[in-house]
Design an enzyme around this catalytic site. Structure first.
Site, PDB file in Angstrom:
ATOM      1  N   TYR A 169     -27.026-109.119 -12.149  1.00 10.13           N
ATOM      2  CA  TYR A 169     -26.620-109.127 -10.730  1.00 10.13           C
ATOM      3  C   TYR A 169     -27.664-109.893  -9.915  1.00 10.13           C
ATOM      4  CZ  TYR A 169     -25.692-107.117  -6.070  1.00 10.13           C
ATOM      5  OH  TYR A 169     -25.434-106.934  -4.729  1.00 10.13           O
ATOM      6  N   SER A 212     -38.428-115.115  -1.726  1.00 11.64           N
ATOM      7  CA  SER A 212     -38.200-115.620  -0.368  1.00 11.64           C
ATOM      8  C   SER A 212     -39.526-115.893   0.349  1.00 11.64           C
ATOM      9  CB  SER A 212     -37.367-114.626   0.440  1.00 11.64           C
ATOM     10  OG  SER A 212     -37.954-113.331   0.396  1.00 11.64           O
ATOM     11  N   GLY A 228     -34.502-110.429   5.171  1.00  8.43           N
ATOM     12  CA  GLY A 228     -35.064-109.079   5.160  1.00  8.43           C
ATOM     13  C   GLY A 228     -36.240-108.917   4.199  1.00  8.43           C
ATOM     14  N   GLY A 229     -36.487-109.931   3.360  1.00  7.59           N
ATOM     15  CA  GLY A 229     -37.635-109.890   2.463  1.00  7.59           C
ATOM     16  C   GLY A 229     -37.521-108.916   1.303  1.00  7.59           C
ATOM     17  N   HIS A 230     -36.300-108.472   0.968  1.00  4.81           N
ATOM     18  CA  HIS A 230     -36.158-107.463  -0.091  1.00  4.81           C
ATOM     19  C   HIS A 230     -35.996-108.041  -1.493  1.00  4.81           C
ATOM     20  CE1 HIS A 230     -35.914-104.707   3.194  1.00  4.81           C
ATOM     21  NE2 HIS A 230     -35.748-103.666   2.404  1.00  4.81           N
ATOM     22  N   TYR A 246     -30.237-108.231  -7.842  1.00  4.97           N
ATOM     23  CA  TYR A 246     -31.309-107.521  -8.545  1.00  4.97           C
ATOM     24  C   TYR A 246     -32.181-108.561  -9.237  1.00  4.97           C
ATOM     25  CZ  TYR A 246     -28.999-102.972  -7.825  1.00  4.97           C
ATOM     26  OH  TYR A 246     -28.458-101.835  -7.286  1.00  4.97           O
ATOM     27  N   ARG A 282     -36.404-116.577   4.354  1.00  2.72           N
ATOM     28  CA  ARG A 282     -36.523-115.122   4.266  1.00  2.72           C
ATOM     29  C   ARG A 282     -35.742-114.467   5.400  1.00  2.72           C
ATOM     30  NH1 ARG A 282     -42.349-112.063   4.003  1.00  2.72           N
ATOM     31  NH2 ARG A 282     -42.547-112.734   6.172  1.00  2.72           N
ATOM     32  N   CYS A 326     -29.945 -99.198   1.281  1.00  2.00           N
ATOM     33  CA  CYS A 326     -31.244 -99.229   1.955  1.00  2.00           C
ATOM     34  C   CYS A 326     -31.100 -99.961   3.293  1.00  2.00           C
ATOM     35  CB  CYS A 326     -32.243 -99.952   1.063  1.00  2.00           C
ATOM     36  SG  CYS A 326     -33.782-100.311   1.873  1.00  2.00           S
TER      37      CYS A 326
END
Ligand SMILES: Cc1cc2nc3c(=O)[nH]c(=O)nc-3n(C[C@H](O)[C@H](O)[C@H](O)COP(=O)(O)OP(=O)(O)OC[C@H]3O[C@@H](n4cnc5c(N)ncnc54)[C@H](O)[C@@H]3O)c2cc1C
Ligand SMILES: *[C@@H]1O[C@H](CO)[C@@H](O)[C@H](O)[C@H]1NC(C)=O
Ligand SMILES: *[C@@H]1O[C@H](CO)[C@@H](O)[C@H](O)[C@H]1NC(C)=O
Ligand SMILES: *[C@@H]1O[C@H](CO)[C@@H](O)[C@H](O)[C@H]1NC(C)=O
Ligand SMILES: *[C@@H]1O[C@H](CO)[C@@H](O)[C@H](O)[C@H]1NC(C)=O
Ligand SMILES: *[C@@H]1O[C@H](CO)[C@@H](O)[C@H](O)[C@H]1NC(C)=O
Ligand SMILES: *[C@@H]1O[C@H](CO)[C@@H](O)[C@H](O)[C@H]1NC(C)=O
Ligand SMILES: *[C@@H]1O[C@H](CO)[C@@H](O)[C@H](O)[C@H]1NC(C)=O
Length: 535
Positions: free
Chosen positions: A474, A123, A115-117, A477, A113, A179
Site C-alpha cells: 500500500y 516528503s 502533513g509530513g506523515h 504505508y 510536504r 489519525c
C-alpha cells in the site's frame, strides 16, 4: 588562485564543489543557488516583502522549527539527516507556481510536504541537495452542503476536514484515515482509507475534482488536466506528477448514532479461534461494520502471550450490532456493555485515542511537534491463514518480542470498484491488508536495528500467506525496503520493482501519464514513477 587550481585534478574539483553543495550553506555554491532562486521568485511573484515570510534558508532563525514542525517520524529528526537548503511555505497558489518554476530553473529537487506523515520521511528528506515545498499554510476547507461536497486544500489535516464537516452537519462525514494529523495532500493522492472503507471505499474513491500545479507551473483542474492525470492523482501518489493544491470531495451520509467497541483476547482466552474466524467474517459481514484487529506480543502473569484486540465502528445502533455479531461471530462474545453509542464526530475522537469527553475542536490541534520512532510495512492477504499457521505466527511474534500486526478488513464497497478505476489497484480478491507496526520512543541505534529487523523477519515469515507475483503493498504505508529509485541510468528498471507492488496492473498506465506530463522527471522521489526513457 590560478596556481592552486592547476594542482587540482578536474575530478577533484568536481568532488569538491559537490561537497560544498552537500554540506554547507555558507559556501559560494549554495549562496548563489539561494540568490538565484530568490531572484527568480521575486520576478515570478512580483513581491519582495512577502518572500521573507515564505522562504526559509538554513541561516533563518525559524528554519529549524519550520522543518521540525511536520516531522512525524522521529527517526528522521536527527542531525545526520541531510537538511533542505531552503524551505518554501506558500501563502497562495501563485507561490507554489513560482516555487516549481524556480526550483526547476536552479536545478534542485523539490520535495513536497503536506502533513509530513510519510513513514519513510520522503516528503522532507533526500540523499541529494534539495528544497522543501511545505503546504501547511494552504489548508482551507470549504463545505458546500447543498452539493454535499467540499474543496479541501492539500495542507489541511484530516482532523480539520472532519471538524469542518461536523460544524455544518451532524449527518455527513468523509471516509479517510484514523489519525487526525495526517495531511490531505499525501493521504488522498496515495489512496487513503479509514473505518468507513467497507461502506464508501477509499478517500480517493470520493474525489470528484482536483487542482494541481504541473511541471510548467500551470494550474490545472480536472477538465484542464484531462482524465489520465486525474486518474493518476487518485492513488498513484501526487508527488510523481505535480503539486496538488486541493481536492474536491463528495461528502458521505453518516447516521446520528454510531457504535464503537474494543474487545481483547489473549491466547489463553481462545484468541486463535477469534482471529481465525475474524478472517472469514470481517471482510464479508454487513458493510456498515468495520472491525480492525491488532495483534501484539504481551506479557501477562510473567508469561509471554499474544493479545488480539478488535476495534470496531458500526454505522448504526448497539442493539442491531450485538444481534449481527451474535449471528456472524459468536466466538467474539460481544455484549451490549462492550458497545458505546455516540455521534460520528465522537467516534472520530475515540478512534483517535483522545480522552473521553474531549471536545471536537481538539481535531484542529496541529502543534504536536512530537512523534515516535516508527517502522511500517504492508501486505495483502487473499485467503484465510489456517489455524496451525496462526499458531506458528504467535510463536514467531513472541520470539521477536515487539513487532505487532494490524489487520484491516476489505470487502463491501472495495469489492465493487474495479482495480483500474483509480490508480490504487488493491480491490476484490483481497480479504484484508496487514500493517506491520513497531514504534518506540527513545533515540537509539540499537533499538532501531532491533525493531526494523523484527519487522523484516516477520515480513519474511509471512511470505506464504500473502499476495504474490507481485507481493502487493500500500503506497501510503511507504516502505523503502521494497525498492529505491536513485534516478540514474537504472531509474526505469528500479521504478518497476516497487511500482508493480504498489500499483500492480495500473503501473504501466502511470508510467504513460508520467511520460506525458513530466518527461524530464522533475517531480521525483525515492519511489516515484519514472518516465519512459526516450530511447
Ligand atoms: C500516525 C499515522 C497514522 C496513519 N493512519 C493512516 C490511516 O488511517 N489510513 C491511511 O490510509 N493512511 C494512514 N497513514 C499513512 C498516511 O496516509 C500517509 O503517510 C500519507 O501519505 C500522509 O500524507 P501527508 O500529507 O501527511 O504526508 P507527507 O509526508 O507530507 O506526504 C506523503 C507523500 O505525498 C507527497 N505529497 C504530500 N503533499 C503533496 C501535494 N500537495 N502534492 C503532491 N504530493 C504531495 C509527499 O511528497 C510524499 O511523497 C498514517 C500515517 C501516520 C504517520
Ligand atoms: C522573469 O519572468 C518572466 C516571465 O514571468 C520571464 O520571461 C523572465 O525570463 C524572467 N526573468 C528572469 C531573470 O528570471
Ligand atoms: C508583475 O508585474 C508586472 C508589471 O507590473 C506585470 O506585468 C505582471 O503581470 C506581474 N506578474 C505577476 C505574476 O503578478
Ligand atoms: C525533533 O527534535 C527536537 C529537538 O532537537 C525536538 O524538540 C522535537 O520535538 C523533535 N520532533 C520530533 C517529531 O521528533
Ligand atoms: C474458550 O473455548 C472453550 C472451548 O470452546 C470454552 O469452554 C471457553 O469458555 C472459552 N474461553 C473464553 C474465554 O471464551
Ligand atoms: C493471571 O493471574 C490472575 C490471578 O491469578 C488470573 O485471574 C488470570 O486469569 C491470569 N491471567 C492469565 C492470562 O493467565
Ligand atoms: C464517557 O464517559 C461517560 C460518562 O462518564 C460514559 O457514560 C461513557 O460511556 C464514556 N464513553 C466512553 C467512550 O468511554
Ligand atoms: C530486541 O528487542 C526485544 C524486545 O522487543 C528484546 O527482548 C531483545 O533482547 C532485543 N534484542 C537485542 C539484540 O537487543
Amino acid at each position: 588562485m590560478a596556481k592552486t587550481s592547476t594542482f587540482l585534478s578536474p575530478v577533484f574539483v568536481v568532488l569538491l564543489s559537490l561537497q560544498f553543495l552537500n554540506l554547507s550553506v555558507t559556501s559560494g555554491a549554495s549562496d548563489s543557488v539561494h540568490e538565484t532562486f530568490l531572484r527568480c521568485l521575486k520576478n515570478q511573484t512580483n513581491s519582495t516583502d512577502e518572500l521573507s515570510k515564505i522562504v526559509f534558508a538554513q541561516t533563518n532563525p525559524s528554519y529549524t522549527s519550520v522543518l521540525q514542525a511536520y516531522i512525524r517520524n522521529a527517526r528522521f529528526n536527527d542531525s545526520e539527516t541531510l537538511k533542505p537548503l531552503i524551505i518554501v511555505t506558500p501563502l497562495q497558489e501563485s507561490h507554489v507556481q513560482a516555487a516549481v518554476i524556480c526550483s526547476k530553473q536552479v536545478g534542485y529537487q523539490l520535495k513536497i510536504r503536506s502533513g509530513g506523515h510519510d513513514y519513510e520521511g520522503i516528503s522532507y528528506i533526500s540523499e541529494n541537495p534539495f528544497f522543501i515545498l511545505d503546504m501547511f499554510n494552504l489548508r482551507s476547507v470549504n463545505i458546500d452542503l447543498k452539493d454535499e461536497s467540499a474543496w479541501i486544500e492539500a495542507g489541511a489535516t484530516l482532523g480539520e476536514v472532519y471538524f469542518r464537516i461536523w460544524e455544518k452537519s451532524k449527518v455527513h462525514g468523509f471516509p479517510a484515515g484514523i489519525c487526525p494529523t495526517v495531511g490531505v495532500g499525501g493521504h488522498l493522492s496515495g489512496g487513503g482509507y479509514g473505518n468507513m472503507l467497507r461502506k464508501f471505499g477509499l478517500s480517493t474513491d470520493n474525489v470528484v475534482d482536483a487542482k494541481i500545479v504541473d511541471v510548467k507551473g500551470r494550474i490545472l483542474d480536472r477538465k484542464a488536466m484531462g482524465e489520465d492525470l486525474f486518474w493518476a492523482l487518485r492513488g498513484g501518489g501526487g508527488a510523481s506528477f505535480g503539486v496538488v493544491l486541493s481536492y474536491k470531495i463528495k461528502l458521505v451520509p453518516v447516521p446520528e448514532t454510531v457504535t464503537v467497541f474494543r474487545v481483547e483476547r489473549l491466547l489463553q482466552e481462545n484468541a486463535t479461534d477469534v482471529v481465525y474466524k475474524w478472517q472469514l467474517v470481517a471482510p464479508a459481514t454487513d458493510r456498515n461494520l468495520f472491525m480492525r484487529m491488532l495483534l501484539q506480543p504481551v506479557t501477562r502473569n510473567k508469561t509471554l502471550t499474544v493479545r488480539a484486540s478488535v476495534l470496531a465502528l458500526y454505522l448504526g445502533g448497539a442493539d442491531s450490532l450485538v444481534a449481527l455479531l451474535g449471528k456472524d461471530f459468536p466466538e467474539l462474545g460481544l455484549k451490549k456493555e462492550n458497545c458505546m453509542e455516540m455521534s460520528w464526530i465522537e467516534s472520530v475522537l475515540w478512534w483517535g485515542d483522545f480522552d473521553n469527553g474531549t471536545k471536537p475542536d481538539a481535531l484542529l490541534d496541529r502543534n504536536l511537534n512530537q512523534a515516535d520512532f516508527l517502522k511500517r510495512k504492508s501486505d495483502y492477504v487473499q485467503k484465510p491463514i489456517p489455524k496451525f499457521s496462526l499458531n506458528l505466527l504467535w510463536k514467531t511474534m513472541m520470539e521477536l518480542g515487539k513487532i505487532g500486526l494490524v489487520f484491516n478488513p476489505y470487502g463491501g464497497r472495495m469489492d465493487e470498484i474495479p482495480a483500474s478505476e483509480t490508480a490504487m489497484p488493491h480491490r476484490a480478491g483481497n480479504l484484508f491488508k496487514i500493517q506491520y507496526s513497531v514504534s518506540w520512543d527513545e533515540p537509539s541505534v540499537e533499538l532501531e536495528k532491533n525493531y526494523t529487523s523484527q519487522a523484516r523477519s516477520l515480513y519474511s515469515f509471512m511470505t506464504p500467506f500473502v499476495s504474490k507475483d507481485p507481493r502487493s503493498a500500500y503506497l501510503n504505508y511507504r516502505d523503502l525496503d521494497i525498492g529505491i529509485n536513485h534516478h540514474g541510468k537504472e531509474s526505469y528498471n528500479e521504478g518497476e520493482v516497487y511500482g508493480m507492488k504498489y500499483f500492480n496492473g495500473n503501473y504501466e498506465r502511470l508510467v504513460k501519464v508520467k511520460t506525458m506530463f513530466d518527461p524530464e522527471n522533475f517531480f521525483r522521489n525515492e519511489q516515484s514513477i519514472p518516465p519512459k526513457p526516450t530511447k
